[in-house]
Design an enzyme around this catalytic site. Sequence first.
Site, PDB file in Angstrom:
ATOM      1  N   ASN A  43       0.835  -1.196   0.000  1.00 47.49           N
ATOM      2  CA  ASN A  43       0.000   0.000   0.000  1.00 47.49           C
ATOM      3  C   ASN A  43       0.871   1.248   0.000  1.00 47.49           C
ATOM      4  O   ASN A  43       1.993   1.263   0.517  1.00 47.49           O
ATOM      5  CB  ASN A  43      -1.010   0.001   1.155  1.00 47.49           C
ATOM      6  CG  ASN A  43      -0.415  -0.143   2.535  1.00 47.49           C
ATOM      7  OD1 ASN A  43       0.527  -0.891   2.760  1.00 47.49           O
ATOM      8  ND2 ASN A  43      -0.996   0.561   3.497  1.00 47.49           N
ATOM      9  N   GLU A  45       0.171   5.184   0.787  1.00 55.28           N
ATOM     10  CA  GLU A  45      -0.745   6.241   1.237  1.00 55.28           C
ATOM     11  C   GLU A  45      -0.279   7.604   0.757  1.00 55.28           C
ATOM     12  O   GLU A  45       0.890   7.810   0.420  1.00 55.28           O
ATOM     13  CB  GLU A  45      -0.845   6.235   2.764  1.00 55.28           C
ATOM     14  CG  GLU A  45      -1.519   5.008   3.297  1.00 55.28           C
ATOM     15  CD  GLU A  45      -1.646   4.991   4.812  1.00 55.28           C
ATOM     16  OE1 GLU A  45      -2.305   4.072   5.298  1.00 55.28           O
ATOM     17  OE2 GLU A  45      -1.106   5.877   5.501  1.00 55.28           O
ATOM     18  N   CYS A  54      -3.942   0.762  -2.835  1.00 51.63           N
ATOM     19  CA  CYS A  54      -3.927  -0.492  -2.082  1.00 51.63           C
ATOM     20  C   CYS A  54      -2.853  -1.419  -2.646  1.00 51.63           C
ATOM     21  O   CYS A  54      -2.512  -1.358  -3.834  1.00 51.63           O
ATOM     22  CB  CYS A  54      -5.280  -1.181  -2.175  1.00 51.63           C
ATOM     23  SG  CYS A  54      -6.639  -0.238  -1.449  1.00 51.63           S
ATOM     24  N   GLU A  56      -2.972  -4.613  -3.356  1.00 51.02           N
ATOM     25  CA  GLU A  56      -3.454  -5.482  -4.420  1.00 51.02           C
ATOM     26  C   GLU A  56      -3.522  -4.750  -5.754  1.00 51.02           C
ATOM     27  O   GLU A  56      -3.203  -5.314  -6.803  1.00 51.02           O
ATOM     28  CB  GLU A  56      -4.850  -6.032  -4.078  1.00 51.02           C
ATOM     29  CG  GLU A  56      -4.905  -6.810  -2.788  1.00 51.02           C
ATOM     30  CD  GLU A  56      -5.248  -5.954  -1.559  1.00 51.02           C
ATOM     31  OE1 GLU A  56      -5.935  -6.466  -0.668  1.00 51.02           O
ATOM     32  OE2 GLU A  56      -4.837  -4.772  -1.506  1.00 51.02           O
ATOM     33  N   CYS A  93     -10.231  -5.164   0.110  1.00 49.99           N
ATOM     34  CA  CYS A  93     -11.376  -4.248   0.150  1.00 49.99           C
ATOM     35  C   CYS A  93     -12.202  -4.430  -1.124  1.00 49.99           C
ATOM     36  O   CYS A  93     -11.788  -5.111  -2.070  1.00 49.99           O
ATOM     37  CB  CYS A  93     -10.895  -2.799   0.290  1.00 49.99           C
ATOM     38  SG  CYS A  93     -10.118  -2.111  -1.193  1.00 49.99           S
ATOM     39  N   CYS A  96     -10.434  -3.436  -4.394  1.00 46.55           N
ATOM     40  CA  CYS A  96      -9.419  -4.400  -4.817  1.00 46.55           C
ATOM     41  C   CYS A  96     -10.050  -5.674  -5.352  1.00 46.55           C
ATOM     42  O   CYS A  96      -9.537  -6.280  -6.287  1.00 46.55           O
ATOM     43  CB  CYS A  96      -8.467  -4.709  -3.669  1.00 46.55           C
ATOM     44  SG  CYS A  96      -7.364  -3.320  -3.338  1.00 46.55           S
TER      45      CYS A  96
END
Length: 147
Positions: A43, A45, A54, A56, A93, A96
Site C-alpha cells: 500500500n 498512502e 492499495c 493489491e 477491500c 481491490c
Amino acid sequence: MTEPAQLIEAARAAAAHAHAPYSRFAVGAALLLTDGSIVTGTNFENASYGLSLCAETVATATASGAGKLDQIVAVGIVGGRMGEADVDPIRPCGRCRQVLNEAAQMGGRDLAIYCSGLGGGEIETHRLSDLLPHAFGPGDLGIGGTK
C-alpha cells in the site's frame, strides 16, 4: 513450501516496504502468475487520502505493466498495524476485489485468494467469486476471458 505459504511470505516481505505514515496499517500483496513468477505490491498512502493505493491494486497494475494481467492465478494478502504482531487475517477491500476481478476475467479463471495477518497466524483460503459474487467485468462487455 506450499502455494499459499509462499504467497503469504512474499506478501509479508512486500508489506515491510509499505508507505503508510497516516494509518500505520501495512498491507502487502503477492500475485502468482502462470509461469510461476510472483509480482508484489504494497500500500502507498498519500496525504490526500483519496489518492492512496492499495497493495493489491499496485501488484495488479505492475503485472499489467509487464503485459501479464491475464496470467494471474492466485493472490496472497497480509496486513496489520506497523510494529505490532497482528495475526487476524485481512481480506481485500471492495475496490481491490473489483480490480482483481478484471484480471480474473481477462485470464478466464477464478482466482485463489489467500489472506493472513501481518504477524502470521492462520491462512484463509477464498475464491474471488465467493468474495465478489455476481461481479461485473470485461466479460459483461464482451471483452476477453469469460463472464
